[in-house]
Scaffold this motif. Structure first.
Motif, PDB file in Angstrom:
ATOM      1  N   ILE A 123       0.854  -1.187   0.000  1.00 61.25           N
ATOM      2  CA  ILE A 123       0.000   0.000   0.000  1.00 61.25           C
ATOM      3  C   ILE A 123       0.894   1.242   0.000  1.00 61.25           C
ATOM      4  CG2 ILE A 123      -1.712   1.340   1.283  1.00 61.25           C
ATOM      5  CD1 ILE A 123      -2.746  -1.253   2.441  1.00 61.25           C
ATOM      6  N   LEU A 124       0.564   2.171  -0.923  1.00 58.13           N
ATOM      7  CA  LEU A 124       1.250   3.469  -0.952  1.00 58.13           C
ATOM      8  C   LEU A 124       0.447   4.443  -0.077  1.00 58.13           C
ATOM      9  CD1 LEU A 124       3.284   5.539  -1.958  1.00 58.13           C
ATOM     10  CD2 LEU A 124       1.807   5.902  -3.970  1.00 58.13           C
ATOM     11  N   LYS A 125       1.085   4.963   0.985  1.00 57.18           N
ATOM     12  CA  LYS A 125       0.398   5.880   1.911  1.00 57.18           C
ATOM     13  C   LYS A 125       1.283   7.115   2.140  1.00 57.18           C
ATOM     14  CE  LYS A 125      -1.633   6.220   6.527  1.00 57.18           C
ATOM     15  NZ  LYS A 125      -1.907   5.506   7.806  1.00 57.18           N
ATOM     16  N   LEU A 126       0.724   8.256   1.751  1.00 54.72           N
ATOM     17  CA  LEU A 126       1.412   9.527   1.959  1.00 54.72           C
ATOM     18  C   LEU A 126       0.551  10.416   2.858  1.00 54.72           C
ATOM     19  CD1 LEU A 126       2.625  10.328  -1.667  1.00 54.72           C
ATOM     20  CD2 LEU A 126       3.926   9.293   0.173  1.00 54.72           C
ATOM     21  N   SER A 127       1.180  11.179   3.722  1.00 54.39           N
ATOM     22  CA  SER A 127       0.443  12.087   4.622  1.00 54.39           C
ATOM     23  C   SER A 127       1.071  13.480   4.588  1.00 54.39           C
ATOM     24  CB  SER A 127       0.432  11.548   6.056  1.00 54.39           C
ATOM     25  OG  SER A 127       1.747  11.509   6.578  1.00 54.39           O
ATOM     26  N   CYS A 128       0.208  14.450   4.859  1.00 56.00           N
ATOM     27  CA  CYS A 128       0.648  15.858   4.887  1.00 56.00           C
ATOM     28  C   CYS A 128      -0.046  16.530   6.080  1.00 56.00           C
ATOM     29  CB  CYS A 128       0.269  16.542   3.581  1.00 56.00           C
ATOM     30  SG  CYS A 128       0.981  18.192   3.383  1.00 56.00           S
ATOM     31  N   VAL A 129       0.752  17.048   7.018  1.00 52.59           N
ATOM     32  CA  VAL A 129       0.214  17.717   8.211  1.00 52.59           C
ATOM     33  C   VAL A 129       0.324  19.233   7.989  1.00 52.59           C
ATOM     34  CG1 VAL A 129       0.338  17.987  10.703  1.00 52.59           C
ATOM     35  CG2 VAL A 129       0.949  15.786   9.644  1.00 52.59           C
ATOM     36  N   VAL A 130      -0.830  19.958   8.071  1.00 52.34           N
ATOM     37  CA  VAL A 130      -0.837  21.396   7.817  1.00 52.34           C
ATOM     38  C   VAL A 130      -1.416  22.125   9.026  1.00 52.34           C
ATOM     39  CG1 VAL A 130      -1.057  21.024   5.337  1.00 52.34           C
ATOM     40  CG2 VAL A 130      -3.116  21.342   6.728  1.00 52.34           C
ATOM     41  N   LYS A 131      -1.105  23.419   9.092  1.00 51.93           N
ATOM     42  CA  LYS A 131      -1.564  24.246  10.214  1.00 51.93           C
ATOM     43  C   LYS A 131      -2.975  24.746   9.949  1.00 51.93           C
ATOM     44  CE  LYS A 131      -0.723  26.544  14.057  1.00 51.93           C
ATOM     45  NZ  LYS A 131      -2.123  26.877  14.289  1.00 51.93           N
ATOM     46  N   ARG A 132      -3.834  24.610  10.952  1.00 51.14           N
ATOM     47  CA  ARG A 132      -5.196  25.101  10.829  1.00 51.14           C
ATOM     48  C   ARG A 132      -5.216  26.628  10.984  1.00 51.14           C
ATOM     49  NH1 ARG A 132      -9.516  21.792  14.216  1.00 51.14           N
ATOM     50  NH2 ARG A 132     -10.869  22.855  12.712  1.00 51.14           N
ATOM     51  N   SER A 133      -6.138  27.296  10.316  1.00 49.58           N
ATOM     52  CA  SER A 133      -6.299  28.740  10.414  1.00 49.58           C
ATOM     53  C   SER A 133      -7.315  29.061  11.496  1.00 49.58           C
ATOM     54  CB  SER A 133      -6.773  29.301   9.066  1.00 49.58           C
ATOM     55  OG  SER A 133      -7.149  30.651   9.214  1.00 49.58           O
ATOM     56  N   LEU A 134      -7.169  30.283  12.061  1.00 48.79           N
ATOM     57  CA  LEU A 134      -8.142  30.728  13.047  1.00 48.79           C
ATOM     58  C   LEU A 134      -9.471  31.091  12.390  1.00 48.79           C
ATOM     59  CD1 LEU A 134      -5.876  33.039  15.231  1.00 48.79           C
ATOM     60  CD2 LEU A 134      -6.597  30.701  15.734  1.00 48.79           C
TER      61      LEU A 134
END
Length: 570
Positions: free
Chosen positions: A463-474
């Motif tokens: 299984i190819l699994k990629l993740s991206c963690v981003v900052k939430r905006s107010l």
């Protein structure tokens, strides 16, 4: 005594000797009468007391001054033995008398006064002695060496200076040149030199009083001048004059520090009196300022200078001009000015909201600043949630030194996004002149990719699994899509391979999953993050994915794939 004798005696005492003329025949008839008698129509009659017979003239003549006749039928009058005298002609006896001394600025009707008698001496018109228009002389004289005189005392305005002083002169007028003790009295108390009154001697009969009406606290002063003859303290003259206050000023003195956006209420006041018209005006740079409120309170006229939402442009010197004009002539008799310097201090620039985007995993710093104007020693400090912020690993603070030539002070805060991803609120506090002012609040946040996908090498049966963690905006959460850069147009990955994002309070994680990828899924992938509120796109770092054929050589598969691509191109 017969009626005839009474008539003769009356004529003698009135010195109306001519009243005998019609009754006396020619002088030759007198030879028939005895010495001491005169001839009349009916015969001879003796001359009465106080007279003597003049045989040649056939007359009864009165005894001259300082002679007397105490019997009737006298042929001569007897002289008085000094110091006895007579006070009038036709006297019947000598008596003790007082010779009256000279009087000045008064009328003396007699030169001598009998022992025990008194004489009223009237002063000249407008003159007085001891406050009265007359005085008494008695025999014997109370004080033989006393100088008797009347005088006139006047209080005169000799000058009204334009700014603050009224000058009065107390002047004594008299024919006799003596030295007077002149004093000034107010409300029953002797006046001494002070900030209100200044006394100076002009001459032996004149004194000057300067009244600083600006310093008079009460509505008016009753000023009395008193003149006293130094050798004879019984002589005293006084006169009252009403002096009104011209006190004026401003409610705030010197420099007045105010914060920007504050309100200003300063009033100029002046004492009112019935003799003057009081005019109060405000100006700045010779330009009149309309007043907001005019009121009278406790005999003071007040004109207010009011401003709302003060700004730096309101800095300057404001002048209040008070003018006193005579009610009758409208002549300006006194004018003075009062100034107050308004120093508006506060923030010229507030910290602004700052948003920095972390792109491709590289952190940034956000710098915010405060700038203020102040005329007094001041300092700027940084605060967050009512806690003062000190320098730390992720915060750097810089201040300017006061005073600067232009009165500007500033403070800067740098927030390091490499070590934190949390949004934070900051504000600065200006401390000056014992007061504080708070700026607006600034929010600093860092948006973008916190952690991008990593490189992977997998087999096609995994299984190819990629993740991206981003900052939430107010404000609004971003949306994320995946891009495969290996395609000719870098098309987004089909949504069927993406999964719903998972979120925490501060971050959002997006996933791309491909089950049993083929070798054709090998390539470069990244996530694209869009923040709708800011219109900003942020891309993650690129992740390189290699898919291996679990049944053969990866190179063979890659060559076969390239051959097929060339066939399609032909």
């Amino acid at each position: 005594m017969s009626a005839w004798h009474q008539f003769i005696l009356l004529c003698v005492f009135l010195t109306v000797v001519s009243c005998f003329d019609d009754l006396i025949p020619d002088a030759s008839a007198s030879s028939d009468c005895e010495p001491g008698a005169v001839h009349v129509h009916e015969g001879c009659i003796e001359c009465p007391h106080g007279t003597f017979s003049n045989q040649q003239e056939n007359k009864c003549e009165p005894c001259p001054l300082n002679t007397y006749s105490d019997t009737s039928g006298a042929t001569t009058c007897q002289p008085c033995i000094p110091p006895l005298k007579t006070l009038q002609v036709a006297s019947t006896k000598c008596t003790e008398v007082c010779e009256l001394p000279n009087v000045y600025n008064a009328v003396k009707e007699k030169e001598f006064l009998a022992l025990g008698d008194s004489l009223r001496i009237w002063c000249d018109d407008g003159y007085t002695r001891n406050g009265s228009s007359f005085f008494l002389m008695s025999c014997p004289l109370d004080k033989p060496n006393t100088v008797y005189f009347c005088s006139k005392l006047d209080i005169l305005y000799v000058e009204e200076e334009l700014n603050q002083e009224s000058i009065l002169v107390c002047n004594v007028t008299s024919e006799i040149d003596v030295s007077y003790s002149i004093s000034w009295i107010s409300d029953g108390n002797p006046i001494q030199d002070n900030e209100v009154f200044t006394i100076s001697r002009v001459s032996s009969h004149s004194s000057k009083l300067k009244v600083n009406t600006e310093k008079i606290e009460s509505t008016a002063y009753f000023i009395k001048c008193r003149a006293q003859f130094e050798d004879h303290p019984i002589f005293e003259e006084s006169q009252e004059l009403l002096i009104y206050s011209t006190r004026s000023g401003v409610s705030e003195h010197g420099a007045l520090s105010k914060w920007s956006r504050d309100s200003l209420d300063v009033y100029c006041f002046a004492a009112v009196n019935p003799n003057d018209i009081v005019t109060i005006t405000w100006s700045r740079n010779n330009q009149d300022i309309p007043h907001v409120l005019r009121e009278t309170e406790n005999n003071l006229e007040k004109v207010h200078l009011r401003k709302k939402d003060l700004a730096m442009s309101d800095n300057g010197t404001y002048t209040c001009t008070v003018t006193y004009s005579d009610v009758v002539s409208r002549r300006v008799r006194m004018s003075r000015s009062h100034s107050v310097a308004i120093l508006v201090q506060g923030f010229l620039a507030h910290p602004h909201n700052s948003t920095s985007f972390l792109k491709r995993g590289v952190g940034h710093t956000a710098t915010i600043g405060c700038e203020a104007y102040t005329a007094s020693p001041a300092v700027i400090t940084w605060w967050s949630h009512d806690q003062q912020v000190e320098g730390a690993d992720n915060i750097y603070i810089e201040y300017s030194e006061f005073p600067s030539p232009d009165g500007i002070i500033y403070g800067y805060l740098t927030y390091d996004g490499n070590t934190t991803t949390s949004a934070k609120e900051f504000y600065c506090v200006l401390e000056a002149g014992g007061s504080t002012m708070r700026s607006t609040t600034s929010t600093v946040q860092f948006l973008g990719v916190i952690q991008g996908p990593g490189n992977q090498t997998i087999f096609d049966d995994s299984i190819l699994k990629l993740s991206c963690v981003v900052k939430r905006s107010l404000q609004i959460d971003p949306w994320v899509r995946w891009i495969n850069t290996s395609t000719a147009d870098e098309k987004p990955i089909d949504e069927k391979y993406t999964f719903p994002d998972t979120a925490s309070d501060t971050s959002l994680t997006s996933y791309m999953l491909i089950s049993r990828p083929s070798v054709y899924e090998s390539g470069a992938y990244y996530c694209e993050v869009n923040y709708p509120h800011y219109g900003e796109n942020v891309n993650s770092d690129t992740a390189y994915v290699t898919v291996l054929n679990s049944r053969g050589n990866i190179i063979k598969d890659i060559l076969s794939r390239r051959e097929r691509e060339r066939e399609r191109e032909r």
